[in-house]
Design an enzyme around this catalytic site. Structure first.
Site, PDB file in Angstrom:
ATOM      1  N   GLU A 155      -0.777  -6.027   8.907  1.00 22.24           N
ATOM      2  CA  GLU A 155       0.354  -5.368   9.635  1.00 22.24           C
ATOM      3  C   GLU A 155      -0.724  -5.577  11.154  1.00 22.24           C
ATOM      4  O   GLU A 155      -1.612  -5.295  11.110  1.00 22.24           O
ATOM      5  CB  GLU A 155      -0.468  -3.648   9.586  1.00 22.24           C
ATOM      6  CG  GLU A 155       0.005  -2.314   8.376  1.00 22.24           C
ATOM      7  CD  GLU A 155       0.770  -1.922   8.417  1.00 22.24           C
ATOM      8  OE1 GLU A 155       0.183  -0.596   8.929  1.00 22.24           O
ATOM      9  OE2 GLU A 155       1.280  -1.179   6.872  1.00 22.24           O
TER      10      GLU A 155
ATOM     11  N   GLU B  81       9.267  -3.430  10.277  1.00 22.38           N
ATOM     12  CA  GLU B  81      10.051  -2.157   9.975  1.00 22.38           C
ATOM     13  C   GLU B  81      10.002  -1.720  11.003  1.00 22.38           C
ATOM     14  O   GLU B  81       9.808  -1.197  12.151  1.00 22.38           O
ATOM     15  CB  GLU B  81       9.151  -1.860   8.867  1.00 22.38           C
ATOM     16  CG  GLU B  81       9.038  -0.182   8.684  1.00 22.38           C
ATOM     17  CD  GLU B  81       8.080   0.255   6.890  1.00 22.38           C
ATOM     18  OE1 GLU B  81       6.769  -0.995   7.186  1.00 22.38           O
ATOM     19  OE2 GLU B  81       7.960   1.164   6.712  1.00 22.38           O
TER      20      GLU B  81
ATOM     21  N   LYS C  87      -0.828  -9.529   2.671  1.00 18.03           N
ATOM     22  CA  LYS C  87       0.402  -9.089   3.961  1.00 18.03           C
ATOM     23  C   LYS C  87      -0.926  -8.627   4.639  1.00 18.03           C
ATOM     24  O   LYS C  87      -1.486  -7.000   4.123  1.00 18.03           O
ATOM     25  CB  LYS C  87       1.341  -7.943   3.364  1.00 18.03           C
ATOM     26  CG  LYS C  87       2.245  -7.577   4.427  1.00 18.03           C
ATOM     27  CD  LYS C  87       3.399  -7.291   4.371  1.00 18.03           C
ATOM     28  CE  LYS C  87       3.261  -6.064   3.543  1.00 18.03           C
ATOM     29  NZ  LYS C  87       2.388  -4.600   4.692  1.00 18.03           N
TER      30      LYS C  87
ATOM     31  N   ASP D 208      -1.218  -6.493  -0.343  1.00 21.18           N
ATOM     32  CA  ASP D 208      -0.966  -5.684   1.156  1.00 21.18           C
ATOM     33  C   ASP D 208      -2.771  -5.643   1.283  1.00 21.18           C
ATOM     34  O   ASP D 208      -3.402  -4.688   0.200  1.00 21.18           O
ATOM     35  CB  ASP D 208      -0.564  -4.337   0.780  1.00 21.18           C
ATOM     36  CG  ASP D 208       0.082  -3.834   2.219  1.00 21.18           C
ATOM     37  OD1 ASP D 208       0.162  -4.849   3.049  1.00 21.18           O
ATOM     38  OD2 ASP D 208       1.314  -3.392   1.765  1.00 21.18           O
TER      39      ASP D 208
ATOM     40  N   ASP E 174       0.813  -1.129  -0.280  1.00 25.91           N
ATOM     41  CA  ASP E 174      -0.550   0.213  -0.219  1.00 25.91           C
ATOM     42  C   ASP E 174       0.718   1.336   0.149  1.00 25.91           C
ATOM     43  O   ASP E 174       0.367   2.285  -0.282  1.00 25.91           O
ATOM     44  CB  ASP E 174      -0.909  -0.354   0.935  1.00 25.91           C
ATOM     45  CG  ASP E 174      -0.477  -0.410   2.593  1.00 25.91           C
ATOM     46  OD1 ASP E 174       0.478  -0.132   2.415  1.00 25.91           O
ATOM     47  OD2 ASP E 174      -1.173  -0.060   3.463  1.00 25.91           O
TER      48      ASP E 174
HETATM   49  O1  KIV Z   1       3.120  -1.240   1.572  1.00 28.78           O
HETATM   50  C1  KIV Z   1       4.261  -0.941   1.788  1.00 28.78           C
HETATM   51  O2  KIV Z   1       5.091  -1.259   0.087  1.00 28.78           O
HETATM   52  C2  KIV Z   1       5.261  -2.499   2.509  1.00 28.78           C
HETATM   53  C3  KIV Z   1       6.559  -2.246   2.559  1.00 28.78           C
HETATM   54  C4  KIV Z   1       7.186  -1.249   2.936  1.00 28.78           C
HETATM   55  C5  KIV Z   1       7.308  -3.248   3.678  1.00 28.78           C
HETATM   56  O3  KIV Z   1       4.704  -2.841   3.255  1.00 28.78           O
END
Ligand code: KIV
Length: 284
Positions: free
Chosen positions: A115, A182, A113, A83, A44
């Site tokens: 968070e 991160e 993915k 994401d 994202d």
């Molecule tokens: O959204 C993204 O690109 C990320 C990376 C920076 C790990 O979460």
């Protein structure tokens, strides 16, 4: 055959660094594939580097699906991770599963993915049990930038470091196949990496993670006025692009471009007939 999450496990076991890069379109995805980058994250971050927002919060699931579908379609080898954006998985495990399924089906990514640490573990478990591999993301989680009060290193103090360790263990127990760390101190990232069976992928987390992820635009310096410390410029493409566009502007204004070399000629006979027709129209 695409890289799979089993390959990730093997790379950790063999001590082979896992390389991941973000990509958002056909060009960036094709470059990753051409040089053999094994994992592409359609992150994202596209909100910041493609859409021009100052955070990832405005990014929607439809945006990610649009970009991830392109990346999946033009590649055959890398693992493609999609994401889940802000508030598309935090409301309930059912909401998370519905949206993860959309990302898998509509963008054909291999995994998703999200968070969060301990608090999101039940959601990870729900998605994984339904058959969708999950990559977790802890430390500085950009979707929570307003809670952190900025893009700051996390886990420097004893209690926050302990919390990150609890987060990492909870995520692993919930079934995540991998975790992004991160902006975490290198020593803490090393402790977590040694403690976990699943691979850690660092960004601003030092050299001891099992792999590294970077943002495509950062390593190419596509934005020449923004240089986060956790990245490295492997080229100055942004400056070169600006110089090229400036030269194009100048050459068109000065009538230097295009030349006959950039133009196409007509058949002489056809041209002659046309000219005669135009002339007779003007005289009549
Ligand atoms: O959204 C993204 O690109 C990320 C990376 C920076 C790990 O979460």
């Amino acid at each position: 055959m695409r890289i799979t999450i089993r390959d990730f496990q093997k790379m950790k076991k063999d001590g082979q660094p896992i390389v991941m890069l973000t990509a958002y379109d056909a060009m960036s995805a094709r470059i990753c594939e051409a040089v053999g980058v094994p994992a592409i994250l359609v992150g994202d971050t596209l909100g910041m580097v493609v859409q021009g927002y100052d955070s990832t919060i405005p990014v929607t699931l439809d945006h990610i699906i649009y970009h991830a579908e392109i990346v999946s379609r033009v590649t055959t080898k890398p693992l493609v991770i999609g994401d889940l954006p802000f508030m598309t998985y935090s409301i309930s495990p059912e909401q998370a599963l519905t949206n993860a399924a959309r990302l898998m089906q509509e963008a054909r990514v291999s995994c998703v993915k999200l968070e969060g640490g301990e608090f999101i573990a039940p959601t990870i478990e729900r998605i994984v049990k339904a058959g969708i591999p999950v990559m977790a993301h802890i430390g500085l989680t950009p979707q929570s930038v307003n809670r952190f009060g900025g893009f700051r290193v996390q886990g420097r103090e004893l209690e926050s470091a302990r919390q990150l360790i609890r987060d990492a263990l909870a995520i692993q127990a919930a079934g995540a196949f991998c975790v992004v760390l991160e902006l975490v101190p290198a020593e803490l990232a090393q402790l977590i990496t040694e403690m976990l069976d699943i691979p850690t992928i660092g960004i601003g987390a030092g050299p001891h993670c099992d792999g590294q992820v970077q943002v495509f635009h950062d390593i190419l310096a596509l934005f020449w006025d923004f240089f986060p410390r956790h990245t490295k410029r492997y080229a100055n493409i942004g400056e070169q692009m600006q110089a090229a566009v400036a030269q194009y502007l100048d050459e068109v204004q000065k009538k230097v471009f295009p030349t006959t070399a950039n133009s196409f000629k007509m058949n002489a006979e056809v041209l002659k007939i046309l000219q005669e027709e135009v002339n007779s129209r003007e005289s009549g």
